[in-house]
Design a protein around this motif. Structure first.
Motif, PDB file in Angstrom:
ATOM      1  N   PHE A  20       0.837  -1.199   0.000  1.00 31.04           N
ATOM      2  CA  PHE A  20       0.000   0.000   0.000  1.00 31.04           C
ATOM      3  C   PHE A  20       0.877   1.256   0.000  1.00 31.04           C
ATOM      4  O   PHE A  20       0.657   2.183  -0.785  1.00 31.04           O
ATOM      5  CB  PHE A  20      -0.926   0.005   1.220  1.00 31.04           C
ATOM      6  N   LEU A  21       1.874   1.270   0.885  1.00 31.44           N
ATOM      7  CA  LEU A  21       2.755   2.436   0.986  1.00 31.44           C
ATOM      8  C   LEU A  21       3.539   2.657  -0.308  1.00 31.44           C
ATOM      9  O   LEU A  21       3.690   3.792  -0.770  1.00 31.44           O
ATOM     10  CB  LEU A  21       3.733   2.257   2.153  1.00 31.44           C
ATOM     11  N   MET A  22       4.027   1.572  -0.902  1.00 33.09           N
ATOM     12  CA  MET A  22       4.881   1.685  -2.076  1.00 33.09           C
ATOM     13  C   MET A  22       4.118   2.243  -3.270  1.00 33.09           C
ATOM     14  O   MET A  22       4.675   2.992  -4.087  1.00 33.09           O
ATOM     15  CB  MET A  22       5.485   0.328  -2.430  1.00 33.09           C
ATOM     16  N   ASN A  23       2.831   1.895  -3.393  1.00 31.41           N
ATOM     17  CA  ASN A  23       2.067   2.382  -4.535  1.00 31.41           C
ATOM     18  C   ASN A  23       1.266   3.638  -4.222  1.00 31.41           C
ATOM     19  O   ASN A  23       0.542   4.127  -5.076  1.00 31.41           O
ATOM     20  CB  ASN A  23       1.107   1.295  -5.042  1.00 31.41           C
ATOM     21  N   PHE A  24       1.415   4.152  -2.999  1.00 29.10           N
ATOM     22  CA  PHE A  24       0.712   5.388  -2.642  1.00 29.10           C
ATOM     23  C   PHE A  24       1.522   6.578  -3.160  1.00 29.10           C
ATOM     24  O   PHE A  24       1.992   7.423  -2.410  1.00 29.10           O
ATOM     25  CB  PHE A  24       0.517   5.467  -1.125  1.00 29.10           C
ATOM     26  N   ARG A  25       1.674   6.593  -4.478  1.00 29.67           N
ATOM     27  CA  ARG A  25       2.476   7.619  -5.142  1.00 29.67           C
ATOM     28  C   ARG A  25       1.536   8.704  -5.676  1.00 29.67           C
ATOM     29  O   ARG A  25       0.873   8.499  -6.700  1.00 29.67           O
ATOM     30  CB  ARG A  25       3.295   7.008  -6.281  1.00 29.67           C
ATOM     31  N   LEU A  26       1.486   9.819  -5.002  1.00 28.47           N
ATOM     32  CA  LEU A  26       0.597  10.902  -5.411  1.00 28.47           C
ATOM     33  C   LEU A  26       1.051  11.524  -6.732  1.00 28.47           C
ATOM     34  O   LEU A  26       0.305  12.263  -7.366  1.00 28.47           O
ATOM     35  CB  LEU A  26       0.543  11.977  -4.323  1.00 28.47           C
ATOM     36  N   SER A  27       2.269  11.178  -7.151  1.00 31.93           N
ATOM     37  CA  SER A  27       2.815  11.730  -8.398  1.00 31.93           C
ATOM     38  C   SER A  27       2.510  10.872  -9.613  1.00 31.93           C
ATOM     39  O   SER A  27       2.741  11.294 -10.747  1.00 31.93           O
ATOM     40  CB  SER A  27       4.336  11.875  -8.269  1.00 31.93           C
ATOM     41  N   SER A  28       1.972   9.657  -9.414  1.00 34.52           N
ATOM     42  CA  SER A  28       1.886   8.696 -10.519  1.00 34.52           C
ATOM     43  C   SER A  28       0.982   9.154 -11.656  1.00 34.52           C
ATOM     44  O   SER A  28       1.228   8.833 -12.812  1.00 34.52           O
ATOM     45  CB  SER A  28       1.430   7.328  -9.992  1.00 34.52           C
TER      46      SER A  28
END
Length: 395
Positions: A20-28
């Motif tokens: 969850f943390l690794m893909n919680f990329r607000l920039s994606s």
């Protein structure tokens, strides 16, 4: 003090949080649009993505070997540190050179995680004698991954309407926390020990050569790596370029975030059903039917004015193929080479992206997005025909 069995069980649970943390990329959902806003043309953006994948291509297998020889946990933590450095560079980027540095560090971060994370989970299950649960664990992990993506895309899109930097700074804080969290994992015991002498430069090279030899000998592993990773790469091209297509139609960052989040939400739902589908259809039919649906949907994106429904289907099939393909590959490879071989798979993905991502960007830049999407669908169709021929030969 916890037993090793308890620690391995804890690894599985912690990995869900880490995913969850690794893909919680607000920039994606923003970085391509952000680069365009900083004066980068679609051709330049295509080259920047190519730089990412050239770096990934050259460093994927060496970083996978680092995970096999020195530990999955170490590799994962190093990857998070480089991810943190890359987002800081993105925040300050104003030129092609700056964006190049961002892409190189982001690629190295991806490399260090790509083989190590999956190997850590599979070998934790292997210690527990629960390898057959890997497809369900990976399905739940992918669902969590996509849920995280949904939330990140919505929040990132909302923040991006005010300032891209709001999203990037928030993302840097989340990455910093993931660095600390990555240290909580326990290195799984590898019964097929690589030996002390392997942790030398000669042993490092031998690890790479032995892993490549295994792929060369096993046509099934080689086919799975080639076919699945190429379909995933074409799906990624759709994901990235459709953002600028929608932006050209006047959609806001928040609206685009909603579209992307909807695709991720559906992908998360279907990812949890892959184990049931695999039992129902068996491996060969899964490899025939899912890619066929994906290719048909790419034609929908290319030819229909309302591209959103077809984009969502592409996203769903991508998630299902990722889970099924990785499960099939992991069942065929030994633990001592697992991270390295998984890295070979990621290297194939990068190779396809290096070739095709800049080409589609150039076509979209000089002709139109419509022609670019048609070109992608034609190439995906050719790939499918070739792969069905190879699948028939392999049996």
């Amino acid at each position: 003090m916890k037993t090793m069995t308890e620690l391995m069980e804890s690894n599985i649970k912690k990995n869900y949080v880490f995913s969850f943390l690794m893909n919680f990329r607000l920039s994606s959902g923003l970085w391509m649009i952000y680069m365009a806003s900083r004066g980068m043309s679609l051709t330049q953006i295509g080259f920047l993505e190519g730089i990412f994948h050239v770096t990934s291509l050259t460093m994927e297998v060496p970083t996978g070997s680092i995970a096999d020889l020195f530990g999955r946990k170490l590799s994962r933590s190093m990857g998070r540190c480089l991810s943190f450095a890359s987002i800081l560079i993105l925040i300050g980027s104003t030129s092609f050179l700056h964006f190049t540095a961002f892409m190189i560090l982001a690629a190295l971060s991806y490399n260090l995680e790509s083989g190590s994370g999956e190997a850590l989970v599979y070998d934790s299950l292997k210690y527990l004698k629960a390898e057959n649960n890997f497809i369900s664990v990976l399905g739940r992990q992918e669902a969590i991954f996509q849920v995280s993506s949904v939330v990140a895309l919505l929040i990132g899109g909302f923040l991006g309407t005010y300032s891209y930097h709001y999203a990037f700074w928030a993302s840097s804080g989340i990455i910093a926390f993931s660095v600390v969290y990555s240290l909580s994992f326990t290195e799984p015991p590898i019964l097929e020990s690589v030996g002390r002498n392997s942790k030398t430069f000669r042993g490092f090279l031998k690890q790479i050569v032995d892993s490549f030899s295994l792929i060369a000998r096993d046509r099934k592993v080689a086919f799975l790596i080639f076919f699945v990773q190429t379909i995933l790469a074409f799906s990624a091209c759709i994901f990235f370029y459709i953002q600028n297509y929608w932006k050209g139609l006047g959609r806001t960052e928040f609206q685009i975030g909603i579209y992307l989040a909807a695709g991720s939400f559906l992908a998360g739902l279907v990812a949890m059903k892959v184990q049931r589908l695999s039992h129902l259809l068996k491996e060969k039919k899964v490899l025939i039917i899912l890619p066929l649906i994906s290719v048909a949907s790419m034609w929908g994106v290319a030819l229909c004015s309302n591209k959103l429904p077809f984009f969502m289907v592409v996203a769903m099939i991508e998630a299902m193929l990722f889970v099924a393909g990785n499960d099939y590959i992991n069942k065929l490879i030994p633990s001592r080479s697992r991270a390295t071989i998984i890295s070979f798979a990621s290297m194939m993905y990068s190779l396809v992206m290096i070739i095709f991502f800049p080409i589609f960007g150039r076509i979209a830049d000089t002709i139109s997005f419509g022609v670019a999407f048609v070109s992608l669908a034609v190439m995906a169709s050719c790939l499918y025909v070739l792969s069905m021929y190879l699948l028939k030969k392999i049996g």
